[in-house]
Design a protein around this motif. Structure first.
Motif, mmCIF file in Angstrom:
data_model
loop_
_atom_site.group_PDB
_atom_site.id
_atom_site.type_symbol
_atom_site.label_atom_id
_atom_site.label_comp_id
_atom_site.label_asym_id
_atom_site.label_seq_id
_atom_site.Cartn_x
_atom_site.Cartn_y
_atom_site.Cartn_z
ATOM 1 N N ASP A 1 0.821 -1.221 0.000
ATOM 2 C CA ASP A 1 0.000 0.000 0.000
ATOM 3 C C ASP A 1 0.852 1.266 0.000
ATOM 4 O OD1 ASP A 1 -2.314 -1.520 -0.028
ATOM 5 O OD2 ASP A 1 -2.507 -1.513 2.159
ATOM 6 N N ASP A 2 1.796 1.326 -0.926
ATOM 7 C CA ASP A 2 2.665 2.499 -1.069
ATOM 8 C C ASP A 2 3.375 2.873 0.235
ATOM 9 O OD1 ASP A 2 2.105 2.843 -3.807
ATOM 10 O OD2 ASP A 2 0.247 3.912 -3.319
ATOM 11 N N GLY A 3 3.787 1.859 0.992
ATOM 12 C CA GLY A 3 4.536 2.095 2.212
ATOM 13 C C GLY A 3 3.685 2.225 3.462
ATOM 14 N N ALA A 4 2.370 2.161 3.335
ATOM 15 C CA ALA A 4 1.491 2.321 4.498
ATOM 16 C C ALA A 4 1.399 1.060 5.349
ATOM 17 C CB ALA A 4 0.090 2.730 4.042
ATOM 18 N N LEU A 5 1.753 -0.084 4.779
ATOM 19 C CA LEU A 5 1.623 -1.348 5.492
ATOM 20 C C LEU A 5 2.904 -2.159 5.361
ATOM 21 C CD1 LEU A 5 -0.185 -3.404 6.993
ATOM 22 C CD2 LEU A 5 -0.905 -4.230 4.750
ATOM 23 N N ARG A 6 3.431 -2.594 6.495
ATOM 24 C CA ARG A 6 4.617 -3.451 6.513
ATOM 25 C C ARG A 6 4.204 -4.807 7.056
ATOM 26 N NH1 ARG A 6 9.506 -2.061 10.387
ATOM 27 N NH2 ARG A 6 9.147 -4.000 11.450
ATOM 28 N N VAL A 7 4.550 -5.868 6.342
ATOM 29 C CA VAL A 7 4.237 -7.232 6.762
ATOM 30 C C VAL A 7 5.547 -7.952 7.044
ATOM 31 C CG1 VAL A 7 3.144 -9.403 6.115
ATOM 32 C CG2 VAL A 7 2.159 -7.246 5.331
ATOM 33 N N VAL A 8 5.643 -8.531 8.237
ATOM 34 C CA VAL A 8 6.824 -9.296 8.634
ATOM 35 C C VAL A 8 6.397 -10.754 8.757
ATOM 36 C CG1 VAL A 8 8.558 -9.654 10.429
ATOM 37 C CG2 VAL A 8 7.805 -7.334 9.872
ATOM 38 N N PHE A 9 7.157 -11.654 8.167
ATOM 39 C CA PHE A 9 6.853 -13.080 8.215
ATOM 40 C C PHE A 9 7.761 -13.757 9.234
ATOM 41 C CE2 PHE A 9 5.539 -11.655 4.063
ATOM 42 C CZ PHE A 9 4.313 -12.274 3.898
ATOM 43 N N LEU A 10 7.167 -14.597 10.073
ATOM 44 C CA LEU A 10 7.906 -15.412 11.017
ATOM 45 C C LEU A 10 7.565 -16.867 10.742
ATOM 46 C CD1 LEU A 10 7.299 -13.571 14.404
ATOM 47 C CD2 LEU A 10 9.296 -13.401 12.925
ATOM 48 N N HIS A 11 8.529 -17.733 10.912
ATOM 49 C CA HIS A 11 8.317 -19.160 10.680
ATOM 50 C C HIS A 11 8.472 -19.907 11.998
ATOM 51 C CE1 HIS A 11 8.359 -18.186 6.472
ATOM 52 N NE2 HIS A 11 9.490 -17.513 6.689
ATOM 53 N N LEU A 12 7.453 -20.682 12.306
ATOM 54 C CA LEU A 12 7.431 -21.437 13.554
ATOM 55 C C LEU A 12 7.041 -22.859 13.179
ATOM 56 C CD1 LEU A 12 7.722 -21.330 16.619
ATOM 57 C CD2 LEU A 12 5.317 -20.726 16.749
ATOM 58 N N GLY A 13 8.060 -23.704 12.965
ATOM 59 C CA GLY A 13 7.789 -25.050 12.456
ATOM 60 C C GLY A 13 7.117 -24.943 11.096
ATOM 61 N N PRO A 14 6.019 -25.666 10.872
ATOM 62 C CA PRO A 14 5.358 -25.621 9.577
ATOM 63 C C PRO A 14 4.401 -24.435 9.420
ATOM 64 C CG PRO A 14 4.254 -27.180 10.992
ATOM 65 C CD PRO A 14 5.477 -26.685 11.752
ATOM 66 N N VAL A 15 4.276 -23.607 10.457
ATOM 67 C CA VAL A 15 3.318 -22.489 10.423
ATOM 68 C C VAL A 15 4.046 -21.177 10.166
ATOM 69 C CG1 VAL A 15 1.604 -21.221 11.765
ATOM 70 C CG2 VAL A 15 1.779 -23.689 12.010
ATOM 71 N N THR A 16 3.484 -20.360 9.292
ATOM 72 C CA THR A 16 3.999 -19.025 9.021
ATOM 73 C C THR A 16 3.092 -18.017 9.710
ATOM 74 O OG1 THR A 16 4.937 -19.677 6.905
ATOM 75 C CG2 THR A 16 4.524 -17.343 7.222
ATOM 76 N N LEU A 17 3.688 -17.092 10.436
ATOM 77 C CA LEU A 17 2.953 -16.002 11.062
ATOM 78 C C LEU A 17 3.184 -14.751 10.248
ATOM 79 C CD1 LEU A 17 4.077 -16.647 14.748
ATOM 80 C CD2 LEU A 17 1.971 -17.423 13.667
ATOM 81 N N GLU A 18 2.119 -14.043 9.906
ATOM 82 C CA GLU A 18 2.197 -12.766 9.194
ATOM 83 C C GLU A 18 1.841 -11.681 10.181
ATOM 84 O OE1 GLU A 18 0.135 -12.275 5.440
ATOM 85 O OE2 GLU A 18 0.012 -14.443 5.268
ATOM 86 N N LEU A 19 2.773 -10.773 10.409
ATOM 87 C CA LEU A 19 2.528 -9.672 11.332
ATOM 88 C C LEU A 19 2.432 -8.376 10.570
ATOM 89 C CD1 LEU A 19 5.242 -10.590 13.977
ATOM 90 C CD2 LEU A 19 2.914 -11.458 13.815
#
Length: 64
Positions: free
Chosen positions: A46-64
């Motif tokens: 969104d033109d810099g308005a939203l930052r998404v950080v991905f974390l990996h925890l075993g087979p599950v991905t968390l999107e923050l």
């Protein structure tokens, strides 16, 4: 207490979970320390308005 899924249970696994937060870096640091999650890629949307950080925890991905 956990129990095995019933034969008719449509949910058999979990791929990823999205969590909305004002401070992704702080939450990523806490989850990395507390759960041993591994920090992955980061996306700016969104033109810099939203930052998404991905974390990996075993087979599950968390999107923050």
């Amino acid at each position: 207490m956990t129990h095995p899924p019933a034969p008719h249970d449509p949910v058999t696994g979990l791929s990823h979970v999205a969590v909305a937060t004002r401070d992704a870096a702080a939450l990523a640091g806490m989850l990395t320390s507390a759960l041993g999650a591994v920090r992955g890629a980061e996306e700016i949307l969104d033109d810099g308005a939203l930052r998404v950080v991905f974390l990996h925890l075993g087979p599950v991905t968390l999107e923050l």
